[in-house]
Design an enzyme around this catalytic site. Structure first.
Site, mmCIF file in Angstrom:
data_model
loop_
_atom_site.group_PDB
_atom_site.id
_atom_site.type_symbol
_atom_site.label_atom_id
_atom_site.label_comp_id
_atom_site.label_asym_id
_atom_site.label_seq_id
_atom_site.Cartn_x
_atom_site.Cartn_y
_atom_site.Cartn_z
ATOM 1 N N CYS A 160 -0.584 -73.958 -36.308
ATOM 2 C CA CYS A 160 0.620 -73.158 -36.124
ATOM 3 C C CYS A 160 0.688 -72.776 -34.663
ATOM 4 C CB CYS A 160 0.619 -71.932 -37.019
ATOM 5 S SG CYS A 160 -0.508 -70.660 -36.505
ATOM 6 N N ARG A 194 -0.210 -69.135 -44.182
ATOM 7 C CA ARG A 194 -1.568 -69.667 -44.149
ATOM 8 C C ARG A 194 -2.550 -68.843 -44.959
ATOM 9 N NH1 ARG A 194 1.319 -71.091 -40.415
ATOM 10 N NH2 ARG A 194 1.295 -73.269 -39.790
ATOM 11 N N ARG A 233 8.472 -61.469 -41.308
ATOM 12 C CA ARG A 233 7.289 -61.803 -42.125
ATOM 13 C C ARG A 233 6.316 -60.622 -42.174
ATOM 14 N NH1 ARG A 233 3.933 -65.815 -39.614
ATOM 15 N NH2 ARG A 233 2.517 -64.764 -41.012
ATOM 16 N N ASP A 277 -4.081 -59.367 -32.960
ATOM 17 C CA ASP A 277 -2.698 -59.166 -33.406
ATOM 18 C C ASP A 277 -1.931 -58.177 -32.518
ATOM 19 O OD1 ASP A 277 -3.075 -60.960 -35.382
ATOM 20 O OD2 ASP A 277 -3.100 -59.535 -37.038
ATOM 21 N N ASP A 280 -12.257 -74.508 -42.445
ATOM 22 C CA ASP A 280 -13.602 -75.037 -42.698
ATOM 23 C C ASP A 280 -14.609 -73.961 -43.119
ATOM 24 O OD1 ASP A 280 -13.115 -74.155 -40.081
ATOM 25 O OD2 ASP A 280 -14.807 -75.262 -39.263
ATOM 26 N N ARG A 329 -6.077 -72.968 -36.528
ATOM 27 C CA ARG A 329 -6.266 -72.289 -37.803
ATOM 28 C C ARG A 329 -6.858 -73.171 -38.909
ATOM 29 N NH1 ARG A 329 -2.254 -67.365 -38.523
ATOM 30 N NH2 ARG A 329 -4.204 -66.525 -39.294
ATOM 31 N N PRO A 330 -8.044 -73.694 -38.683
ATOM 32 C CA PRO A 330 -8.694 -74.482 -39.734
ATOM 33 C C PRO A 330 -9.201 -73.600 -40.886
ATOM 34 C CG PRO A 330 -10.145 -74.245 -37.828
ATOM 35 C CD PRO A 330 -8.862 -73.544 -37.483
ATOM 36 N N LYS A 386 0.201 -55.150 -44.038
ATOM 37 C CA LYS A 386 0.350 -56.555 -44.462
ATOM 38 C C LYS A 386 -1.015 -57.191 -44.728
ATOM 39 C CE LYS A 386 1.031 -60.145 -41.376
ATOM 40 N NZ LYS A 386 0.106 -61.230 -41.708
ATOM 41 N N ASN A 387 -1.909 -57.056 -43.778
ATOM 42 C CA ASN A 387 -3.188 -57.767 -43.907
ATOM 43 C C ASN A 387 -4.119 -57.137 -44.937
ATOM 44 O OD1 ASN A 387 -2.224 -59.502 -42.043
ATOM 45 N ND2 ASN A 387 -3.625 -58.928 -40.387
HETATM 46 C C1 UD1 Z 1 -6.633 -62.589 -40.226
HETATM 47 C C2 UD1 Z 1 -5.309 -61.880 -40.138
HETATM 48 C C3 UD1 Z 1 -4.621 -62.212 -38.821
HETATM 49 C C4 UD1 Z 1 -5.550 -61.876 -37.653
HETATM 50 C C5 UD1 Z 1 -6.902 -62.556 -37.832
HETATM 51 C C6 UD1 Z 1 -7.922 -62.149 -36.796
HETATM 52 C C7 UD1 Z 1 -4.583 -61.764 -42.449
HETATM 53 C C8 UD1 Z 1 -3.603 -62.185 -43.468
HETATM 54 N N1 UD1 Z 1 -4.457 -62.323 -41.251
HETATM 55 O O1 UD1 Z 1 -6.360 -63.993 -40.191
HETATM 56 O O2 UD1 Z 1 -3.435 -61.421 -38.737
HETATM 57 O O3 UD1 Z 1 -4.959 -62.355 -36.456
HETATM 58 O O4 UD1 Z 1 -7.441 -62.201 -39.120
HETATM 59 O O5 UD1 Z 1 -8.105 -60.777 -36.785
HETATM 60 O O6 UD1 Z 1 -5.423 -60.908 -42.690
HETATM 61 N N2 UD1 Z 1 -11.449 -70.017 -38.121
HETATM 62 C C9 UD1 Z 1 -12.037 -71.262 -38.231
HETATM 63 N N3 UD1 Z 1 -12.267 -71.753 -39.470
HETATM 64 C C10 UD1 Z 1 -11.948 -71.070 -40.605
HETATM 65 C C11 UD1 Z 1 -11.358 -69.796 -40.482
HETATM 66 C C12 UD1 Z 1 -11.113 -69.291 -39.224
HETATM 67 O O7 UD1 Z 1 -12.344 -71.899 -37.224
HETATM 68 O O8 UD1 Z 1 -12.199 -71.562 -41.703
HETATM 69 C C13 UD1 Z 1 -11.172 -69.460 -36.770
HETATM 70 C C14 UD1 Z 1 -9.678 -69.256 -36.512
HETATM 71 O O9 UD1 Z 1 -9.078 -70.444 -36.072
HETATM 72 C C15 UD1 Z 1 -9.701 -68.177 -35.462
HETATM 73 C C16 UD1 Z 1 -10.907 -67.322 -35.872
HETATM 74 O O10 UD1 Z 1 -11.712 -68.150 -36.699
HETATM 75 O O11 UD1 Z 1 -9.927 -68.750 -34.203
HETATM 76 C C17 UD1 Z 1 -10.561 -66.050 -36.575
HETATM 77 O O12 UD1 Z 1 -9.791 -66.315 -37.710
HETATM 78 P P1 UD1 Z 1 -9.833 -65.430 -39.020
HETATM 79 O O13 UD1 Z 1 -10.595 -64.167 -38.757
HETATM 80 O O14 UD1 Z 1 -10.258 -66.280 -40.153
HETATM 81 O O15 UD1 Z 1 -8.311 -65.072 -39.194
HETATM 82 P P2 UD1 Z 1 -7.500 -65.031 -40.541
HETATM 83 O O16 UD1 Z 1 -8.329 -64.487 -41.638
HETATM 84 O O17 UD1 Z 1 -6.803 -66.345 -40.749
#
Ligand code: UD1
Length: 416
Positions: free
Chosen positions: A116, A92, A397, A305, A124, A121-122, A22-23
């Site tokens: 969520c 997201r 999902r 995950d 930024d 999940r910001p 999926k990812n």
């Molecule tokens: C991806 C995976 C998800 C996995 C996660 C961490 C996909 C579709 N999803 O999610 O299954 O759990 O990696 O391995 O590939 N954060 C911020 N600001 C941002 C982006 C992230 O603060 O702009 C924080 C998040 O809240 C979280 C951390 O960074 O605490 C890690 O998130 P991130 O690695 O970005 O996860 P995703 O890419 O959303």
């Protein structure tokens, strides 16, 4: 049909294929927008998140043909640059379309995903990286509007190695003039896979899998045909299910090279694990052993995950375990559901303290999120009596055929 019912306590035995990741596939589908032509993806999992990404791409003007696990995306003619709020709410990771849209069309509009059940999940980091590339990003009332003129390659820094932000930065950098150097990158396998996929498009990147990735801005020159790798989290889920039920299974099409940490933890719990090529076999011990301390971390650490699934597994291990969740702040909601099944889990902030019990008992529980739902399936397979899991739309999902796959391994599990 959003409930799953399980009559537990039956050991799993047999062989099972692992679905496509999926990812890995979601960012590849987003990246197909970079190519003014046809992209073919093979081994695409038939899951809700993929269908949602299909609808997003179609809304943007791409046309998509699906034939089983094969998908052909024709993005020659795009006629919109807006991702509607409905899709953002559903998934997201729709934020990933921002980078490729900017590289291809110079414009993109989307919305804030909002929180969520696993945490805030910001986005930024995504927004900052785009701005650092010289792209104008306006945020107003939850709407994100980005406009790129001609932008130059530059040096980008990630404050935290976010997977999605790294992927977005790579895809946006394809549209820059000259080279972009991205530092502080996530090193997850899905980023390596994305860069291999981009290479099939004729887009060269250097350094995927390390913390520094270099991307040269360029047009895609080739129509890629790419086979999506196996899903390391789905594979880990099935192995955990075999482990808690005292079973013995063999998985095919598993991305073994990407699963080292997961397999090490299963071994630490007393399982006999053999990985060879894309096959993994697991034989469970008579009783699982506790893991004194397990923390989630960015790759190559233990994946967040897998956390809920191992929370379920450790509920049945002999002794006390502690799991610390370092990536998402709100990822212990499943603990309360497991406790309804007789588990002994106490959550304190980012730590879950688990006292292993001999057995769980079937109960009515609710899936709060995708992996939490899968964790309840794992617990239900081991529990005595019947477990009914509500709200399993979360589970679908990410898992293509979890019910059928487990049935073929001997589980008494049904959709309701
Ligand atoms: C991806 C995976 C998800 C996995 C996660 C961490 C996909 C579709 N999803 O999610 O299954 O759990 O990696 O391995 O590939 N954060 C911020 N600001 C941002 C982006 C992230 O603060 O702009 C924080 C998040 O809240 C979280 C951390 O960074 O605490 C890690 O998130 P991130 O690695 O970005 O996860 P995703 O890419 O959303």
């Amino acid at each position: 049909m959003n409930d799953i019912q399980i009559l537990g306590s039956l050991p799993l035995y047999g062989e099972q294929r692992v679905q496509g990741s999926k990812n890995a596939v979601l960012p590849m589908m987003a990246a197909s927008l970079l190519h003014k032509g046809t992209t073919v993806l093979e081994n695409v999992p038939q899951i809700e998140d993929v269908s949602c990404m299909v609808r997003i791409l179609e809304k943007l003007g791409a046309s998509i043909q699906r034939d089983g696990h094969r998908m052909e995306i024709d993005a020659a003619n795009l006629d919109s640059c807006e991702i509607s709020l409905d899709y953002v709410r559903k998934m997201r990771s729709s934020i990933m379309v921002l980078g490729p849209l900017l590289a291809r069309l110079g414009q993109a509009v989307t919305y804030y995903p909002g929180g969520c059940s696993i945490g805030k999940r910001p986005v930024d980091y995504h927004v900052k990286l785009l701005r650092d590339l010289g792209i104008a990003v306006e945020e107003k009332d939850g709407r994100i509007e980005a406009r790129a003129g001609r932008y130059e390659g530059t040096q980008l820094w990630l404050a935290f190695p976010s997977v999605g932000a790294t992927e977005n930065a790579i895809m946006a950098a394809v549209g820059a003039q000259g080279e972009t150097v991205i530092r502080g990158c996530a090193r997850e396998p899905e980023i390596v896979e994305l860069c291999l996929f981009l290479a099939g498009m004729g887009i060269e990147t250097v350094g995927a899998g390390t913390d520094t990735i270099r991307v040269r801005g360029q047009e895609s020159g080739k129509s890629p045909v790419y086979r999506v790798c196996g899903d390391r989290i789905a594979a880990g889920t099935y192995l955990a299910a075999a482990a808690v039920t005292g079973g013995e299974i063999c998985l095919n099409d598993a991305p073994t090279a990407y699963m080292k940490t997961i397999l090490e933890v299963l071994c630490a719990c007393g399982c006999q694990v053999m990985a060879e090529g894309s096959r993994i076999s697991l034989k469970a011990p008579a009783r699982l052993r506790a893991v004194p301390y397990l923390e989630t971390a960015v790759y190559p650490g233990f994946p967040t995950d897998m956390q809920s699934i191992f929370l379920a597994l450790l509920c049945l291990a002999r002794g006390n375990s502690v799991i610390q969740e370092n990536i998402f702040e709100g990822r212990f909601e499943t603990a309360a559901e497991l406790n309804r099944m007789g588990a002994k889990v106490r959550v304190e902030g980012r730590k879950a303290h688990i006292t292993g019990v001999q057995s769980l008992k079937g109960a009515e529980v609710t899936a709060r999120d995708l992996r939490g739902g899968a964790a309840l399936v794992v617990a239900g397979l081991a529990a005595q009596g019947t477990t009914t899991i509500h709200d399993c739309e979360h589970v679908y999902r990410g898992y293509e055929e979890i019910v059928k796959d487990l049935q073929s391994l001997g589980a008494r599990i049904e959709k309701h």
